[in-house]
Scaffold this motif. Structure first.
Motif, PDB file in Angstrom:
ATOM      1  N   VAL A 111       0.840  -1.203   0.000  1.00 33.43           N
ATOM      2  CA  VAL A 111       0.000   0.000   0.000  1.00 33.43           C
ATOM      3  C   VAL A 111       0.877   1.256   0.000  1.00 33.43           C
ATOM      4  CG1 VAL A 111      -1.585   1.371   1.433  1.00 33.43           C
ATOM      5  CG2 VAL A 111      -2.107  -0.998   0.927  1.00 33.43           C
ATOM      6  N   LYS A 112       1.973   1.192   0.743  1.00 32.13           N
ATOM      7  CA  LYS A 112       2.869   2.357   0.783  1.00 32.13           C
ATOM      8  C   LYS A 112       3.497   2.613  -0.589  1.00 32.13           C
ATOM      9  CE  LYS A 112       6.514   4.647   3.255  1.00 32.13           C
ATOM     10  NZ  LYS A 112       7.578   4.618   4.225  1.00 32.13           N
ATOM     11  N   VAL A 113       3.927   1.548  -1.243  1.00 30.91           N
ATOM     12  CA  VAL A 113       4.512   1.697  -2.581  1.00 30.91           C
ATOM     13  C   VAL A 113       3.467   2.246  -3.557  1.00 30.91           C
ATOM     14  CG1 VAL A 113       5.496   0.459  -4.558  1.00 30.91           C
ATOM     15  CG2 VAL A 113       6.311  -0.057  -2.248  1.00 30.91           C
ATOM     16  N   LEU A 114       2.257   1.705  -3.480  1.00 31.48           N
ATOM     17  CA  LEU A 114       1.176   2.200  -4.350  1.00 31.48           C
ATOM     18  C   LEU A 114       0.938   3.687  -4.108  1.00 31.48           C
ATOM     19  CD1 LEU A 114      -1.299   1.629  -6.309  1.00 31.48           C
ATOM     20  CD2 LEU A 114      -2.642   1.326  -4.225  1.00 31.48           C
ATOM     21  N   ALA A 115       0.827   4.055  -2.830  1.00 29.39           N
ATOM     22  CA  ALA A 115       0.530   5.442  -2.478  1.00 29.39           C
ATOM     23  C   ALA A 115       1.611   6.387  -2.993  1.00 29.39           C
ATOM     24  CB  ALA A 115       0.375   5.579  -0.960  1.00 29.39           C
ATOM     25  N   GLU A 116       2.861   5.994  -2.798  1.00 27.11           N
ATOM     26  CA  GLU A 116       3.958   6.867  -3.225  1.00 27.11           C
ATOM     27  C   GLU A 116       4.060   6.935  -4.749  1.00 27.11           C
ATOM     28  OE1 GLU A 116       6.822   6.695   0.715  1.00 27.11           O
ATOM     29  OE2 GLU A 116       7.300   5.372  -0.967  1.00 27.11           O
ATOM     30  N   MET A 117       3.748   5.814  -5.387  1.00 26.00           N
ATOM     31  CA  MET A 117       3.799   5.800  -6.838  1.00 26.00           C
ATOM     32  C   MET A 117       2.726   6.707  -7.445  1.00 26.00           C
ATOM     33  SD  MET A 117       3.645   2.429  -9.171  1.00 26.00           S
ATOM     34  CE  MET A 117       2.181   2.973 -10.006  1.00 26.00           C
ATOM     35  N   VAL A 118       1.509   6.579  -6.937  1.00 26.30           N
ATOM     36  CA  VAL A 118       0.414   7.398  -7.479  1.00 26.30           C
ATOM     37  C   VAL A 118       0.627   8.871  -7.135  1.00 26.30           C
ATOM     38  CG1 VAL A 118      -2.084   7.794  -7.514  1.00 26.30           C
ATOM     39  CG2 VAL A 118      -1.213   5.462  -7.460  1.00 26.30           C
ATOM     40  N   GLU A 119       1.192   9.115  -5.947  1.00 31.26           N
ATOM     41  CA  GLU A 119       1.481  10.502  -5.561  1.00 31.26           C
ATOM     42  C   GLU A 119       2.458  11.138  -6.567  1.00 31.26           C
ATOM     43  OE1 GLU A 119       3.831  11.072  -1.929  1.00 31.26           O
ATOM     44  OE2 GLU A 119       2.343  12.570  -1.320  1.00 31.26           O
ATOM     45  N   HIS A 121       2.997  10.108  -9.618  1.00 25.25           N
ATOM     46  CA  HIS A 121       2.310  10.169 -10.920  1.00 25.25           C
ATOM     47  C   HIS A 121       1.452  11.436 -11.023  1.00 25.25           C
ATOM     48  CE1 HIS A 121       0.021   8.687 -14.410  1.00 25.25           C
ATOM     49  NE2 HIS A 121      -1.076   9.015 -13.757  1.00 25.25           N
ATOM     50  N   ILE A 122       0.695  11.708  -9.974  1.00 21.70           N
ATOM     51  CA  ILE A 122      -0.169  12.896  -9.958  1.00 21.70           C
ATOM     52  C   ILE A 122       0.676  14.176 -10.023  1.00 21.70           C
ATOM     53  CG2 ILE A 122      -1.703  14.252  -8.455  1.00 21.70           C
ATOM     54  CD1 ILE A 122      -3.070  11.645  -7.637  1.00 21.70           C
ATOM     55  N   GLU A 123       1.782  14.162  -9.290  1.00 24.48           N
ATOM     56  CA  GLU A 123       2.679  15.320  -9.283  1.00 24.48           C
ATOM     57  C   GLU A 123       3.219  15.595 -10.690  1.00 24.48           C
ATOM     58  OE1 GLU A 123       4.810  15.228  -5.194  1.00 24.48           O
ATOM     59  OE2 GLU A 123       6.351  15.271  -6.766  1.00 24.48           O
ATOM     60  N   GLU A 124       3.642  14.521 -11.347  1.00 19.71           N
ATOM     61  CA  GLU A 124       4.164  14.673 -12.714  1.00 19.71           C
ATOM     62  C   GLU A 124       3.098  15.176 -13.668  1.00 19.71           C
ATOM     63  OE1 GLU A 124       7.984  11.827 -13.671  1.00 19.71           O
ATOM     64  OE2 GLU A 124       6.014  11.206 -14.389  1.00 19.71           O
ATOM     65  N   GLU A 125       1.876  14.663 -13.496  1.00 20.95           N
ATOM     66  CA  GLU A 125       0.782  15.125 -14.358  1.00 20.95           C
ATOM     67  C   GLU A 125       0.595  16.632 -14.185  1.00 20.95           C
ATOM     68  OE1 GLU A 125      -2.130  11.305 -15.041  1.00 20.95           O
ATOM     69  OE2 GLU A 125      -2.753  12.766 -13.548  1.00 20.95           O
ATOM     70  N   GLU A 126       0.466  17.042 -12.942  1.00 14.67           N
ATOM     71  CA  GLU A 126       0.119  18.441 -12.686  1.00 14.67           C
ATOM     72  C   GLU A 126       1.269  19.403 -13.013  1.00 14.67           C
ATOM     73  OE1 GLU A 126      -1.639  18.859  -8.812  1.00 14.67           O
ATOM     74  OE2 GLU A 126      -3.310  17.531  -9.317  1.00 14.67           O
ATOM     75  N   GLU A 127       2.507  18.945 -12.789  1.00 17.50           N
ATOM     76  CA  GLU A 127       3.628  19.871 -12.956  1.00 17.50           C
ATOM     77  C   GLU A 127       4.301  19.810 -14.328  1.00 17.50           C
ATOM     78  OE1 GLU A 127       6.138  19.295  -9.528  1.00 17.50           O
ATOM     79  OE2 GLU A 127       4.396  19.653  -8.222  1.00 17.50           O
ATOM     80  N   GLU A 128       4.214  18.650 -14.986  1.00 15.21           N
ATOM     81  CA  GLU A 128       4.890  18.538 -16.287  1.00 15.21           C
ATOM     82  C   GLU A 128       3.933  18.267 -17.447  1.00 15.21           C
ATOM     83  OE1 GLU A 128       8.118  15.684 -15.890  1.00 15.21           O
ATOM     84  OE2 GLU A 128       8.524  16.493 -13.889  1.00 15.21           O
ATOM     85  N   MET A 129       3.085  17.237 -17.248  1.00 14.45           N
ATOM     86  CA  MET A 129       2.219  16.822 -18.344  1.00 14.45           C
ATOM     87  C   MET A 129       1.184  17.892 -18.705  1.00 14.45           C
ATOM     88  SD  MET A 129      -0.266  13.468 -18.326  1.00 14.45           S
ATOM     89  CE  MET A 129       0.846  12.096 -18.481  1.00 14.45           C
ATOM     90  N   PHE A 130       0.457  18.386 -17.710  1.00 14.28           N
ATOM     91  CA  PHE A 130      -0.618  19.335 -18.008  1.00 14.28           C
ATOM     92  C   PHE A 130      -0.119  20.642 -18.621  1.00 14.28           C
ATOM     93  CE2 PHE A 130      -3.768  17.311 -14.724  1.00 14.28           C
ATOM     94  CZ  PHE A 130      -3.665  16.106 -15.420  1.00 14.28           C
TER      95      PHE A 130
END
Ligand code: FE2
Ligand code: FE2
Length: 179
Positions: A111-119, A121-130
């Motif tokens: 669960v910790k790995v999942l949480a950190e991975m998605v966190e 991923h979301i950061e990259e989306e908002e800061e680079e991808m979007f």
């Protein structure tokens, strides 16, 4: 205050990037609980994961089928679009594993790995991808994608994957405020 035409205002309301950023908020709140075994009990982290899993699916699938498809149709964003797909796939696989993990320590680790991975991923989306998508698209296109994203979410809702974002926000706002 800056004056806007009603057309602009309407389009801005439906910009897919804004809609997605809104949907990321409750996910981020749940991630904070899921990854922090010092502050939260196993029961609290289990509750958070149970809310997180359907909420991520109802966000990720429509995102893939609207924004990522759009990104993959443009040479400037195609690789990022595929990257998004790959990361969603890994998260989905990990979520399936977590659902059948009985050992508590292994469950916590996954669960910790999942949480950190998605966190991340979301950061990259908002800061680079979007920002890249914004640079390579018109507002009218993003509004059209916004409509599609909402339609896809409704479709997933009908398939039983939906949990209203408001309910989750309310549920965690109180707990979250204590920290
Ligand atoms: Fe994503
Ligand atoms: Fe996302």
């Amino acid at each position: 205050m800056k004056k806007q035409s009603s057309y602009e205002m309407q389009s801005e309301e439906g910009d897919i990037l804004d809609l997605i950023i809104e949907d990321h908020k409750p996910l981020k709140q749940l991630i904070k609980i899921m990854k922090d075994a010092d502050k939260y009990s196993i029961g609290q982290r289990r509750d958070a994961f149970e809310d997180f899993a359907p909420l991520l699916t109802i966000h990720a699938k429509p995102e893939e089928q609207s924004l990522y498809i759009f990104m993959k149709s443009d040479n400037d964003t195609i690789v990022e679009g595929y990257e998004g797909d790959v990361e969603h796939g890994i998260a989905e696989q990990l979520m399936e594993e977590i659902k059948t993990t009985e050992n508590e320590d292994l469950w916590s680790a996954r669960v910790k790995v999942l949480a950190e991975m998605v966190e991340h991923h979301i950061e990259e989306e908002e800061e680079e991808m979007f920002p890249d998508v914004r640079k390579n698209s018109e507002l009218a296109e993003r509004a059209k994608l916004g409509t599609l994203y909402m339609q896809l979410k409704t479709q997933f809702d009908a398939e039983g994957n939906f949990m209203p974002v408001d309910r989750v926000s309310e549920q965690y706002a109180e707990r979250h405020m204590q920290h």
